[in-house]
Scaffold this motif. Structure first.
Motif, PDB file in Angstrom:
ATOM      1  N   PRO B 122       0.759  -1.327  -0.089  1.00 39.82           N
ATOM      2  CA  PRO B 122       0.008  -0.182   0.093  1.00 39.82           C
ATOM      3  C   PRO B 122       0.881   1.112  -0.108  1.00 39.82           C
ATOM      4  N   TRP B 123       0.289   2.386  -0.451  1.00 42.16           N
ATOM      5  CA  TRP B 123       0.904   3.768  -0.206  1.00 42.16           C
ATOM      6  C   TRP B 123       1.465   3.959   1.260  1.00 42.16           C
ATOM      7  N   PHE B 124       2.666   4.469   1.359  1.00 47.11           N
ATOM      8  CA  PHE B 124       3.041   4.255   2.746  1.00 47.11           C
ATOM      9  C   PHE B 124       2.543   5.219   3.735  1.00 47.11           C
ATOM     10  N   VAL B 125       1.661   6.379   3.366  1.00 44.94           N
ATOM     11  CA  VAL B 125       1.191   7.131   4.347  1.00 44.94           C
ATOM     12  C   VAL B 125      -0.425   6.813   4.397  1.00 44.94           C
ATOM     13  N   GLU B 126      -0.854   6.166   5.506  1.00 46.59           N
ATOM     14  CA  GLU B 126      -2.184   5.581   5.508  1.00 46.59           C
ATOM     15  C   GLU B 126      -3.256   6.605   5.381  1.00 46.59           C
ATOM     16  N   THR B 127      -3.447   7.940   5.723  1.00 45.54           N
ATOM     17  CA  THR B 127      -4.414   8.635   5.475  1.00 45.54           C
ATOM     18  C   THR B 127      -4.373   9.135   3.988  1.00 45.54           C
ATOM     19  N   GLU B 128      -3.105   9.019   3.356  1.00 43.08           N
ATOM     20  CA  GLU B 128      -2.977   9.645   1.835  1.00 43.08           C
ATOM     21  C   GLU B 128      -3.489   7.992   1.134  1.00 43.08           C
ATOM     22  N   ALA B 129      -3.339   6.864   1.393  1.00 41.77           N
ATOM     23  CA  ALA B 129      -3.831   5.926   0.786  1.00 41.77           C
ATOM     24  C   ALA B 129      -5.230   5.777   0.985  1.00 41.77           C
ATOM     25  N   ALA B 130      -5.810   6.211   1.853  1.00 39.46           N
ATOM     26  CA  ALA B 130      -7.589   6.089   1.993  1.00 39.46           C
ATOM     27  C   ALA B 130      -8.241   6.971   1.306  1.00 39.46           C
ATOM     28  N   LEU B 131      -7.586   8.096   0.664  1.00 37.54           N
ATOM     29  CA  LEU B 131      -8.015   9.289  -0.172  1.00 37.54           C
ATOM     30  C   LEU B 131      -8.896   8.352  -1.213  1.00 37.54           C
ATOM     31  N   ASP B 132     -10.017   8.880  -1.326  1.00 45.92           N
ATOM     32  CA  ASP B 132     -10.764   8.674  -2.826  1.00 45.92           C
ATOM     33  C   ASP B 132      -9.928   8.882  -3.785  1.00 45.92           C
ATOM     34  N   GLY B 133      -9.974   7.590  -4.673  1.00 43.51           N
ATOM     35  CA  GLY B 133      -9.295   7.775  -5.761  1.00 43.51           C
ATOM     36  C   GLY B 133      -7.795   7.298  -5.838  1.00 43.51           C
ATOM     37  N   VAL B 134      -7.421   6.753  -4.764  1.00 40.56           N
ATOM     38  CA  VAL B 134      -6.146   5.989  -4.678  1.00 40.56           C
ATOM     39  C   VAL B 134      -6.313   4.590  -4.525  1.00 40.56           C
ATOM     40  N   PHE B 135      -5.733   3.920  -5.534  1.00 41.64           N
ATOM     41  CA  PHE B 135      -5.796   2.484  -5.606  1.00 41.64           C
ATOM     42  C   PHE B 135      -4.603   1.660  -5.634  1.00 41.64           C
ATOM     43  N   VAL B 136      -4.929   0.520  -5.400  1.00 35.48           N
ATOM     44  CA  VAL B 136      -3.670  -0.563  -5.737  1.00 35.48           C
ATOM     45  C   VAL B 136      -4.519  -1.710  -6.616  1.00 35.48           C
ATOM     46  N   THR B 220       6.214  12.028  -3.135  1.00 30.44           N
ATOM     47  CA  THR B 220       6.364  12.263  -1.650  1.00 30.44           C
ATOM     48  C   THR B 220       4.983  12.430  -1.131  1.00 30.44           C
ATOM     49  N   GLN B 221       4.060  12.802  -1.666  1.00 36.04           N
ATOM     50  CA  GLN B 221       2.794  13.114  -0.832  1.00 36.04           C
ATOM     51  C   GLN B 221       1.644  13.057  -1.993  1.00 36.04           C
ATOM     52  N   LEU B 222       0.548  12.585  -1.423  1.00 31.27           N
ATOM     53  CA  LEU B 222      -0.580  12.400  -2.329  1.00 31.27           C
ATOM     54  C   LEU B 222      -1.760  13.289  -1.411  1.00 31.27           C
ATOM     55  N   GLU B 223      -2.152  14.317  -2.241  1.00 33.28           N
ATOM     56  CA  GLU B 223      -2.784  15.389  -1.664  1.00 33.28           C
ATOM     57  C   GLU B 223      -4.311  15.269  -1.828  1.00 33.28           C
ATOM     58  N   GLY B 224      -5.135  15.388  -1.004  1.00 32.61           N
ATOM     59  CA  GLY B 224      -6.704  15.306  -1.009  1.00 32.61           C
ATOM     60  C   GLY B 224      -7.381  16.714  -1.013  1.00 32.61           C
ATOM     61  N   ASP B 225      -8.516  16.826  -1.592  1.00 32.56           N
ATOM     62  CA  ASP B 225      -9.357  18.164  -1.540  1.00 32.56           C
ATOM     63  C   ASP B 225     -10.171  17.785  -0.048  1.00 32.56           C
ATOM     64  N   ALA B 226     -11.055  19.215  -0.171  1.00 34.93           N
ATOM     65  CA  ALA B 226     -11.804  19.055   1.429  1.00 34.93           C
ATOM     66  C   ALA B 226     -12.766  17.741   1.457  1.00 34.93           C
ATOM     67  N   GLN B 227     -13.088  17.270   0.413  1.00 38.87           N
ATOM     68  CA  GLN B 227     -14.089  16.015   0.249  1.00 38.87           C
ATOM     69  C   GLN B 227     -13.146  14.913   0.644  1.00 38.87           C
ATOM     70  N   GLY B 228     -11.788  14.741   0.853  1.00 36.72           N
ATOM     71  CA  GLY B 228     -11.245  13.741   1.010  1.00 36.72           C
ATOM     72  C   GLY B 228     -11.002  12.967  -0.602  1.00 36.72           C
ATOM     73  N   ARG B 229     -10.961  13.728  -1.605  1.00 38.43           N
ATOM     74  CA  ARG B 229     -10.843  12.909  -2.772  1.00 38.43           C
ATOM     75  C   ARG B 229      -9.262  13.387  -3.335  1.00 38.43           C
ATOM     76  N   PHE B 230      -8.593  12.486  -3.851  1.00 35.07           N
ATOM     77  CA  PHE B 230      -7.165  12.652  -4.294  1.00 35.07           C
ATOM     78  C   PHE B 230      -7.336  13.667  -5.385  1.00 35.07           C
ATOM     79  N   HIS B 231      -6.425  14.629  -5.417  1.00 37.26           N
ATOM     80  CA  HIS B 231      -6.239  15.558  -6.516  1.00 37.26           C
ATOM     81  C   HIS B 231      -4.929  16.219  -7.208  1.00 37.26           C
ATOM     82  N   ARG B 232      -4.049  15.993  -6.160  1.00 39.42           N
ATOM     83  CA  ARG B 232      -2.717  16.442  -6.561  1.00 39.42           C
ATOM     84  C   ARG B 232      -1.381  15.545  -5.820  1.00 39.42           C
ATOM     85  N   ALA B 233      -0.294  15.238  -6.729  1.00 37.30           N
ATOM     86  CA  ALA B 233       0.855  14.367  -6.014  1.00 37.30           C
ATOM     87  C   ALA B 233       2.138  15.491  -6.130  1.00 37.30           C
TER      88      ALA B 233
END
Ligand SMILES: Cc1cc2nc3c(=O)[nH]c(=O)nc-3n(C[C@H](O)[C@H](O)[C@H](O)COP(=O)(O)OP(=O)(O)OC[C@H]3O[C@@H](n4cnc5c(N)ncnc54)[C@H](O)[C@@H]3O)c2cc1C
Ligand code: SF4
Lengths: 75, 463
Positions: B122-136, B220-233
């Motif tokens: 999985p992505w190494f940062v749990e909260t970032e891995a949990a963002l909507d739009g992040v997959f394995v 280095t980082q997966l960034e989410g928006d206010a709704q918890g959706r991935f939108h920027r790396a």
């Protein structure tokens, strides 16, 4: 119905794609893509394709649905 | 009772438990019945549903052709098993021969086969891995989720890791006309498996198909928006990229944690066994009743200096399952060694990529046949003057020839078997990334002094 192709054996001779084109397709020059769950209506064609494969790479379900874990069958 | 009688009795009414109900587990169960085993057979699996096939997940399923639920494996025969699904095994007791399940149940066995495979890293940062739009992509559910995300027309997909799975996903994005960025730490795609020469070919192929390929960079980082959706790396060079979907394709983690206190030679590198698929214990002794097969196994290969090699290859799982099942019901003298040359395939950007042998066991590589610019060629790998592997791009019919060269330790570079030898066919260093992986994970400590009391205990590390 369930199908799997051992793509390490498959040499892209395309017999299957000729005989059952809805289930087996060539992708590019020699890669085979197949539908692992074709409609039962295609059974005859798929069996013919499996029999015609020179590498015997195509495995078709022998006993549809038997001995499945109760209530968890997916196809 | 003679050992022949014991074996007969075991075949008639012994108890076999298979832990890990996927490709290797199912094929082993079928082979056990083929071999005349009529005793009780229990299949334990933490996934729900019947065993299914994974290679189509990153190919047919993601293109949208086949639904994720449609890859259930066909059965070669009835296996008459008791299925314990949806519950993981969480321990193996070799003193009393029991498998412990996470729900508290205990399953007794006479012989056990371990085929618990690997799971996606999985992505190494749990909260970032949990963002909507992040997959394995390892399971049917993963592939289903990603397929839906691709179907909803994302503005861009970011694939992290350009190994086989990541490259296949990038290829499918382009087929579906979705903009895709691939981020890879190595200098090129597929480098870890096939080395720099083929890696450069793979890089050209991706770029020619419009992939925005970025090598030598780290996300280095997966960034989410206010709704918890991935939108920027964010990348380590300070740059960023906007995307709706991120696919983490950073390889697998072997499912061995549940064997932690079992006394088996199991760890992040897999479960060590002999060529007969019998597990080794921590001290390196062969066990009698514990067998391993598939992605989780780590087998010695005599052709490669008896090195313990784990392979995440479909055919390897099938073949080891066959050997393990045979050996489970055979007397010592009738046992089979698993000696086949590894083979692997991948389909990307319309090209059929196949390999035989172990390309990482090489110091040189040479293109022996065909044309690299046309992406129709064979490259041979050599180690200290003998052929150890070959890779083909749209030229698979030649691989049997190279398999024979490997089996007979033919000299490297081999002569070209056809008139299409490239003019500049000169071996070059194979150039794999450094041995950083070799240093990872648990080791052991040795205690005791006399031969009778010297033992190994595991020193588990977590990563
Ligand atoms: C997307 C994808 C594409 C692939 N493409 C190719 C390809 O093109 N060519 C190729 O050669 N190979 C490919 N592979 C690899 C191939 O699928 C594997 O080699 C094969 O699945 C290995 O089978 P296995 O039975 O050893 O392990 P797995 O299929 O990993 O099965 C292990 C099973 O054990 C279960 N399990 C784990 N821990 C426990 C526990 N404690 N208790 C109970 N159950 C447990 C797991 O959930 C899983 O169901 C691909 C794999 C993936 C994921
Ligand atoms: S007929 Fe057999 S060898 Fe030919 S493409 Fe089909 S599966 Fe492959």
């Amino acid at each position: 119905m369930r199908v799997v192709v051992d793509l390490s054996r498959c040499q892209g001779y395309a017999q299957c794609a000729f005989l059952a084109p809805d289930t087996f397709r060539m992708h590019g020059e020699e890669a085979l893509m197949y539908n692992p769950n074709p409609d039962d209506g295609q059974r005859e064609q798929v069996l013919r394709a499996a029999a015609a494969c020179p590498l015997q790479a195509i495995l078709v379900e022998q006993l549809e649905g038997r001995d499945a874990p109760v209530g968890t069958s997916q196809s | 009772m003679t050992s022949a009688d014991t074996l007969k009795g075991f075949k008639r009414d012994g108890r076999v438990v298979i832990v890990g109900a996927s490709l290797a587990g199912l094929r082993a169960a079928e082979a056990l019945r083929d071999e005349g085993f009529t005793g009780s057979l229990t299949m334990i699996g933490d996934e729900l549903g019947e065993p299914y096939d994974r290679p189509p997940l990153s190919k047919q399923v993601l293109t949208g052709w086949v639904p994720a639920g449609g890859t259930t494996l066909p059965r070669r025969r009835d296996i008459n098993a008791e299925w314990l699904l949806g519950v993981p095994a969480d321990g193996l007791d070799l003193a009393t021969n029991h498998v412990h399940l996470a729900d508290g149940r205990e399953v007794p066995f006479d012989r056990v086969l371990i085929s618990t495979g690997v799971r996606a890293r999985p992505w190494f940062v749990e909260t970032e891995a949990a963002l909507d739009g992040v997959f394995v992509v390892r399971t049917r559910e993963h592939a289903d989720g990603l397929q839906r995300a691709l179907a909803s027309g994302p503005s861009r997909v970011l694939v992290i890791g350009a190994g086989f799975t990541g490259s296949e996903i990038a290829s499918i994005c382009r087929e579906r006309d979705i903009p895709v960025t691939v981020a890879e730490l190595a200098p090129a795609p597929l480098v870890g498996a096939l080395g720099a020469v083929i890696g450069d070919v793979a890089a050209d192929m991706q770029r020619a198909h419009g992939v925005d390929l970025r090598c030598g960079v780290k996300v280095t980082q997966l960034e989410g928006d206010a709704q918890g959706r991935f939108h920027r790396a964010h990348f380590d060079d300070g740059s960023t990229i906007d995307a709706d979907v991120a696919v983490v394709a950073l390889g697998g983690i072997r499912n061995t944690e549940w064997l932690r206190d079992s006394g088996l030679a199991a760890g992040p590198w897999g479960i060590a066994c002999d060529t007969g698929c019998r597990a080794l214990d921590l001290n390196g002794l062969i066990t009698d009743d514990i067998f391993v097969a598939g992605d989780v196994a780590r087998c010695p290969n005599p052709i490669y200096e008896y090195r313990l090699i784990s392979l995440e290859h479909w055919v390897n799982a099938v073949e080891q399952a066959q050997v393990a099942a045979h050996n489970m019901v055979s007397a010592q003298a009738d046992r089979w060694p698993h000696l086949s040359i590894p083979t692997f395939w991948s389909i990307q950007f319309g090209v059929n990529i196949k390999s035989v042998g172990v390309p990482t066991f090489a110091d040189e590589v040479v293109v022996t046949q065909g044309s690299v610019p046309d992406r129709r060629f064979v490259a041979a790998y050599g180690y200290q003057g003998r052929v150890t592997a070959a890779v083909s791009f749209n030229n698979a019919k030649w691989l049997d020839h190279y398999r024979q060269l490997i089996e007979t330790a033919a000299p490297f570079p081999p002569p070209c078997p056809t008139p299409d030898e490239p003019v500049d066919a000169k071996p070059v260093p194979v150039d794999f990334p450094g041995p950083r992986l070799l240093a990872q994970g648990a080791t052991v400590v040795v205690t005791g002094h006399d031969p009778g009391e010297r033992r190994v205990t595991a020193a588990w590390q977590h990563r």
